[in-house]
Motif scaffolding. Structure first.
Motif, PDB file in Angstrom:
ATOM      1  N   TYR A 183       0.813  -1.223   0.000  1.00  0.00           N
ATOM      2  CA  TYR A 183       0.000   0.000   0.000  1.00  0.00           C
ATOM      3  C   TYR A 183       0.843   1.268   0.000  1.00  0.00           C
ATOM      4  CZ  TYR A 183      -3.951  -3.059   0.293  1.00  0.00           C
ATOM      5  OH  TYR A 183      -4.876  -4.027   0.006  1.00  0.00           O
ATOM      6  N   GLY A 184       2.140   1.094  -0.033  1.00  0.00           N
ATOM      7  CA  GLY A 184       3.029   2.216  -0.329  1.00  0.00           C
ATOM      8  C   GLY A 184       3.318   2.275  -1.818  1.00  0.00           C
ATOM      9  N   VAL A 185       2.851   1.258  -2.552  1.00  0.00           N
ATOM     10  CA  VAL A 185       3.138   1.158  -3.990  1.00  0.00           C
ATOM     11  C   VAL A 185       1.874   1.366  -4.828  1.00  0.00           C
ATOM     12  CG1 VAL A 185       4.073  -0.360  -5.809  1.00  0.00           C
ATOM     13  CG2 VAL A 185       4.977  -0.512  -3.472  1.00  0.00           C
ATOM     14  N   ILE A 186       0.790   0.696  -4.418  1.00  0.00           N
ATOM     15  CA  ILE A 186      -0.469   0.797  -5.198  1.00  0.00           C
ATOM     16  C   ILE A 186      -1.579   1.399  -4.336  1.00  0.00           C
ATOM     17  CG2 ILE A 186       0.000  -1.157  -6.745  1.00  0.00           C
ATOM     18  CD1 ILE A 186      -1.992  -2.753  -4.825  1.00  0.00           C
ATOM     19  N   ALA A 187      -2.596   1.900  -5.029  1.00  0.00           N
ATOM     20  CA  ALA A 187      -3.796   2.384  -4.312  1.00  0.00           C
ATOM     21  C   ALA A 187      -4.596   1.163  -3.854  1.00  0.00           C
ATOM     22  CB  ALA A 187      -4.624   3.254  -5.232  1.00  0.00           C
ATOM     23  N   PRO A 188      -5.319   1.288  -2.750  1.00  0.00           N
ATOM     24  CA  PRO A 188      -6.061   0.129  -2.241  1.00  0.00           C
ATOM     25  C   PRO A 188      -7.230  -0.267  -3.138  1.00  0.00           C
ATOM     26  CG  PRO A 188      -6.067   1.976  -0.670  1.00  0.00           C
ATOM     27  CD  PRO A 188      -5.473   2.485  -1.925  1.00  0.00           C
ATOM     28  N   SER A 189      -7.575  -1.565  -3.103  1.00  0.00           N
ATOM     29  CA  SER A 189      -8.846  -2.021  -3.701  1.00  0.00           C
ATOM     30  C   SER A 189      -9.844  -1.980  -2.546  1.00  0.00           C
ATOM     31  CB  SER A 189      -8.727  -3.457  -4.205  1.00  0.00           C
ATOM     32  OG  SER A 189      -7.663  -3.558  -5.102  1.00  0.00           O
ATOM     33  N   PHE A 190     -10.553  -0.876  -2.410  1.00  0.00           N
ATOM     34  CA  PHE A 190     -11.430  -0.713  -1.240  1.00  0.00           C
ATOM     35  C   PHE A 190     -12.531  -1.775  -1.188  1.00  0.00           C
ATOM     36  CE2 PHE A 190      -9.582   3.566  -1.509  1.00  0.00           C
ATOM     37  CZ  PHE A 190      -9.140   3.696  -0.194  1.00  0.00           C
ATOM     38  N   GLU A 191     -12.880  -2.303  -2.374  1.00  0.00           N
ATOM     39  CA  GLU A 191     -14.000  -3.271  -2.404  1.00  0.00           C
ATOM     40  C   GLU A 191     -13.695  -4.544  -1.603  1.00  0.00           C
ATOM     41  OE1 GLU A 191     -12.511  -1.847  -4.981  1.00  0.00           O
ATOM     42  OE2 GLU A 191     -11.699  -3.372  -6.316  1.00  0.00           O
ATOM     43  N   ILE A 192     -12.409  -4.879  -1.404  1.00  0.00           N
ATOM     44  CA  ILE A 192     -12.125  -6.114  -0.663  1.00  0.00           C
ATOM     45  C   ILE A 192     -12.426  -5.964   0.838  1.00  0.00           C
ATOM     46  CG2 ILE A 192     -10.384  -6.918  -2.333  1.00  0.00           C
ATOM     47  CD1 ILE A 192      -8.232  -6.295  -0.253  1.00  0.00           C
ATOM     48  N   TYR A 193     -12.636  -4.718   1.265  1.00  0.00           N
ATOM     49  CA  TYR A 193     -12.958  -4.484   2.686  1.00  0.00           C
ATOM     50  C   TYR A 193     -14.471  -4.451   2.940  1.00  0.00           C
ATOM     51  CZ  TYR A 193      -8.040  -3.300   2.957  1.00  0.00           C
ATOM     52  OH  TYR A 193      -6.673  -3.353   2.882  1.00  0.00           O
ATOM     53  N   ALA A 194     -15.266  -4.569   1.840  1.00  0.00           N
ATOM     54  CA  ALA A 194     -16.732  -4.538   1.995  1.00  0.00           C
ATOM     55  C   ALA A 194     -17.138  -5.656   2.955  1.00  0.00           C
ATOM     56  CB  ALA A 194     -17.393  -4.735   0.643  1.00  0.00           C
ATOM     57  N   GLU A 195     -18.162  -5.434   3.723  1.00  0.00           N
ATOM     58  CA  GLU A 195     -18.683  -6.397   4.721  1.00  0.00           C
ATOM     59  C   GLU A 195     -17.703  -6.635   5.872  1.00  0.00           C
ATOM     60  OE1 GLU A 195     -19.867 -10.034   2.628  1.00  0.00           O
ATOM     61  OE2 GLU A 195     -20.078  -8.738   0.874  1.00  0.00           O
TER      62      GLU A 195
END
Ligand SMILES: NC(=O)c1ccc[n+]([C@@H]2O[C@H](COP(=O)([O-])OP(=O)(O)OC[C@H]3O[C@@H](n4cnc5c(N)ncnc54)[C@H](O)[C@@H]3O)[C@@H](O)[C@H]2O)c1
Length: 246
Positions: free
Chosen positions: A137-149
């Motif tokens: 996460y210092g390299v890429i932007a997060p995939s916020f969808e994996i935190y859903a639920e």
């Protein structure tokens, strides 16, 4: 025995990755010193423990002095500390300015201070090796969808801190041209640590083979960067994430 007789200070040595790194160093014939702000839990007579706070110049220098007095040299520093304040981990929209700044101070500032103080020692000694821990996460932007639920998120402070640690690593490596001191960075993906099952499932769908890695999956890269076999790798960030960040 890739690290025979190398004296290596592991800051954050009592943490999830730190403990695994300390054991990995021991396995390769090195002498790990576990340095951490939290008191030691299970005492192992084979491993030295020193209490250290990476936000205190005095504490870092006391640690350097204790190790140098006992062993007469320090080959390397591995920084795996993970300082967080009490409000760390909030959703982006709820992060207060004060908390953002405090987390940057203690984590990014702490990594800067630790590297700076060890570098001063390494310059006097004439050699040294530093490995700082960043993150994918210092390299890429997060995939916020994996935190859903889940109640989890990828904190905005973490993105700012970890990307800065990667660049700080390059800065310091270049600053140390001709000094026989190298500085590298490791960026792991998520490490298995009792995360919610839904999250792991979502995370794994973005990996290439194994999915979320175990703490021991990072050790080979640490040993490689600590050993002389990687002598001319300098100023680099090595991502270990089973391809998650591709
Ligand atoms: N665990 C993961 O999924 C993961 C993934 C990518 C990157 N990382 C990075 O790897 C590093 C280690 O992570 P972890 O999961 O082992 O964390 P952890 O919380 O299990 O361990 C961190 C250790 O740092 C110590 N620490 C905190 N503040 C300190 C201070 N001021 N001075 C000295 N020690 C201090 C803690 O006491 C703890 O033992 C961190 O930099 C983290 O950002 C972790």
């Amino acid at each position: 025995m890739l690290l025979k007789d190398k004296i290596i200070v592991v800051i954050g040595g009592e943490g999830l990755l730190g403990k695994a790194i300390v054991n990995g160093i021991l396995h390769e014939g090195g002498v790990p010193i576990s340095a951490d702000i939290k008191p030691i839990k299970d005492s192992n007579n084979d491993i030295d423990y020193i209490m250290v706070d990476i936000t205190s110049k005095k504490s870092i220098n006391d640690c350097i002095e204790i190790v140098y007095k006992k062993y007469g040299k320090i080959d390397a520093l591995v920084n795996t500390a993970y300082p967080r304040n009490k409000n760390y981990g909030r959703n982006f929209l709820e992060v207060e300015f004060e908390d953002f700044c405090e987390n940057l101070n203690i984590h990014l500032g702490g990594y800067f201070l630790t590297s700076q103080q060890f570098i001063k020692f390494f310059l006097k000694q004439g050699f040294g090796n530093i490995i700082n821990f960043s993150s994918i996460y210092g390299v890429i932007a997060p995939s916020f969808e994996i935190y859903a639920e889940t109640t989890m998120t990828m904190p905005v402070e973490y993105a700012a801190i970890k990307s800065a640690i990667i660049h700080l690593t390059r800065y310091m490596a270049k600053f140390l041209k001709g000094k026989n001191i190298r500085v590298n960075c490791i960026s792991p993906g998520g490490i298995m640590d009792k995360q919610p099952i839904n999250f792991i499932k979502n995370y794994n769908s973005l990996c290439l083979n194994k999915g979320m890695l175990d703490k021991d999956d990072i050790i080979g890269t640490v040993i490689f960067l600590l050993g002389d076999i990687s002598k001319y790798i300098n100023g680099q960030n090595i991502i270990v994430d089973d391809g998650y960040s591709l």
